[in-house]
Design an enzyme around this catalytic site. Structure first.
Site, PDB file in Angstrom:
ATOM      1  N   LEU A 199       0.823  -1.460  -0.084  1.00  0.00           N
ATOM      2  CA  LEU A 199      -0.129  -0.022  -0.570  1.00  0.00           C
ATOM      3  C   LEU A 199       1.099   1.164  -0.142  1.00  0.00           C
ATOM      4  O   LEU A 199       2.082   1.258   1.139  1.00  0.00           O
ATOM      5  CB  LEU A 199      -1.024   0.258   1.559  1.00  0.00           C
ATOM      6  CG  LEU A 199      -1.658  -1.120   1.740  1.00  0.00           C
ATOM      7  CD1 LEU A 199      -2.851  -1.127   2.935  1.00  0.00           C
ATOM      8  CD2 LEU A 199      -2.686  -1.761   0.181  1.00  0.00           C
ATOM      9  N   LYS A 230       8.388  -7.572  -0.058  1.00  0.00           N
ATOM     10  CA  LYS A 230       8.142  -6.384   0.270  1.00  0.00           C
ATOM     11  C   LYS A 230       9.979  -5.732   0.883  1.00  0.00           C
ATOM     12  O   LYS A 230       9.437  -4.190   0.491  1.00  0.00           O
ATOM     13  CB  LYS A 230       7.404  -6.748   1.789  1.00  0.00           C
ATOM     14  CG  LYS A 230       6.571  -5.575   2.668  1.00  0.00           C
ATOM     15  CD  LYS A 230       6.206  -4.987   1.386  1.00  0.00           C
ATOM     16  CE  LYS A 230       5.593  -3.268   1.712  1.00  0.00           C
ATOM     17  NZ  LYS A 230       4.748  -3.121   2.956  1.00  0.00           N
ATOM     18  N   GLY A 281      10.630   8.821   4.548  1.00  0.00           N
ATOM     19  CA  GLY A 281      10.430   8.978   6.190  1.00  0.00           C
ATOM     20  C   GLY A 281       9.083   8.036   6.301  1.00  0.00           C
ATOM     21  O   GLY A 281       8.669   6.851   5.553  1.00  0.00           O
ATOM     22  N   CYS A 324       7.143   3.092   6.846  1.00  0.00           N
ATOM     23  CA  CYS A 324       7.893   1.497   6.497  1.00  0.00           C
ATOM     24  C   CYS A 324       8.884   1.579   5.641  1.00  0.00           C
ATOM     25  O   CYS A 324       9.500   1.410   6.619  1.00  0.00           O
ATOM     26  CB  CYS A 324       7.005   1.537   5.465  1.00  0.00           C
ATOM     27  SG  CYS A 324       5.264   0.992   5.428  1.00  0.00           S
TER      28      CYS A 324
END
Length: 444
Positions: free
Chosen positions: A156, A213, A266, A269
């Protein structure tokens, strides 16, 4: 085909995923240990800013397709597919990911699974976690091997999370190749709508799914820090990093996206994920493979110091009492997320050095005030810049990009703007009489 789904964790990831699953036609229950959060979500209120999500949430709370609870047993009885969407923050005093919340979900949920079910993890976790958790699920669940765990990483983008949930650019499903079970079959049912629109559906082993990921985030962070490193060279030589990025971005092997020099990345994640990736590599004995990420992190942090240095230089070395407007507090536009926000970090550091700092952000003011209650927050950009000697644009909100430099000039004490995101039309500001300083750009 409609499925009964639970989503454990109702923060940014979990709440968005729960609403998205309801939109795709499934019956969904969101689960959280925070009664206040559950109460708000049950009223159709989103406790954070994400475009399009409030409308989607209210729609399906009102339709009855989406509800929320603090009762894990209720969710286990209701659903046949369970998603894990809790946070994996950075451990205090360490680069490693804190797995407390993910482990807690498994320890709570698995003993309650009394019929065949599939658990799909979405949280970003260190490689090797899924295999460990799958074994733990089989150990704890009364149905043993019929309680199956796979990994379905999320990709996302804050500000576009609803779109990314409903129309993902790819779907990755990690399964234990020795115990594949029904995981792929169930995942195809969950995501039937996206698959029908030819969304790439990739089935991998568990470790690969976990690495997809963190590898994607590490690559994006590296690309951002690369262009910021080049910006440092441009500043030393008089070159223009925007023109340079445009030129190299025409190379199809490179591309223009994520080549925007500025204050750096920033959020919740990229920073913690690349640090956790480094920590996990060390645990696996392959730390040398990812030592470059330490420099990626260092370059990113240096850009914040650079902006502070620019402000100090424009105030002739006199930060104490200097009036500075910082436009932006969220780490990116279309979000109220201030986790590891470069904008808020710069504002806070200037404040600690004695500057009179005024901050405005269209959405992140309440969150920012919780972290920096001693900062001065204003009701508008105009109030923030009033009598400022230096204006810093730190988050590229459309509202800031479209500011009229002539109108702003009537409010400030000094016509100096530091474009921390290279998002302003530089020539327009220069023509209006401003001293313009960009990141790796020609200054006026």
């Amino acid at each position: 085909m409609s499925l009964r789904i639970s989503v454990f964790g109702t923060g940014y990831l979990g709440a968005t995923h729960a609403a998205g699953m309801a939109e795709l036609g499934h019956e969904v229950v969101g689960v959280d240990i925070d009664p206040a959060k559950i109460e708000r979500l049950s009223r159709g209120e989103v406790p954070f800013y994400e475009p399009g999500l409030p409308e989607l949430l209210r729609k399906h709370v009102e339709s009855g397709r989406l509800r929320f609870t603090t009762d894990a047993a209720e969710a286990a009885e209701f659903a046949d597919v369970h998603f894990i969407g809790v946070g994996t923050p950075q451990k205090k005093g360490s680069y490693a990911a804190d797995m407390t919340f993910v482990d807690s979900v498994i320890e709570t949920l698995a003993p309650l699974i009394t019929r065949p079910a599939v658990i799909l993890g979405k949280s970003t976790v260190p490689v090797g976690t899924a295999a460990r958790l799958a074994a733990r699920v089989r150990e704890l669940s009364p149905v043993g091997d019929d309680a199956q765990l796979g990994w379905n990483p999320e990709f996302l983008r804050e500000g576009f999370a609803v779109e990314d949930t409903l129309r993902p650019d790819r779907l990755v499903i990690g399964v234990d190749k020795d115990r594949p079970g029904r995981i792929e079959e169930v995942a195809r049912e969950v995501y039937a709508d996206a698959i029908s629109r030819d969304t790439p559906f990739l089935v991998t082993d568990l470790a690969t799914a976990e690495l997809v990921k963190v590898s994607a985030n590490a690559f994006l962070a590296t690309k951002i820090s690369f262009i910021n490193a080049i910006a440092e060279v441009c500043e030393a030589t008089g070159a223009d990093v925007v023109e340079l990025a445009d030129a190299i971005g025409h190379d199809a092997r490179i591309g223009r996206k994520f080549l925007g020099a500025g204050l750096g990345f920033g959020g919740g994640c990229l920073p913690k994920d690349i640090r956790a990736f480094m920590a996990r590599a060390g645990e696996l004995g392959v730390d040398q493979a990812l030592t470059f990420l330490r420099e990626v992190d260092d370059v990113n942090m240096r850009r914040r110091e650079h902006v502070i240095g620019l402000v100090e230089g424009e105030l002739n070395g006199r930060l104490q009492g200097g009036k500075v407007a910082v436009l932006g507090a969220a780490f990116k536009p279309e979000s109220d997320d201030i986790r590891d926000s470069p904008a808020l970090d710069v504002a806070g550091r200037l404040h600690l050095k004695g500057a009179d700092v005024r901050v405005f952000d269209p959405e992140a003011m309440a969150n920012a005030a919780k972290v920096w209650p001693t900062l001065t927050f204003t009701e508008s950009a105009a109030e923030a810049v009033k009598d400022a000697e230096v204006v810093v644009v730190a988050t590229e909100w459309k509202e800031f990009r479209s500011l009229d430099p002539h109108a702003v000039a009537d409010l400030v004490a000094g016509k100096v703007v530091i474009d921390g995101r290279n998002c302003l039309p530089a020539e327009r500001w220069i023509d209006a009489g401003w001293r313009y300083l960009g990141m790796g750009r020609h200054s006026s």
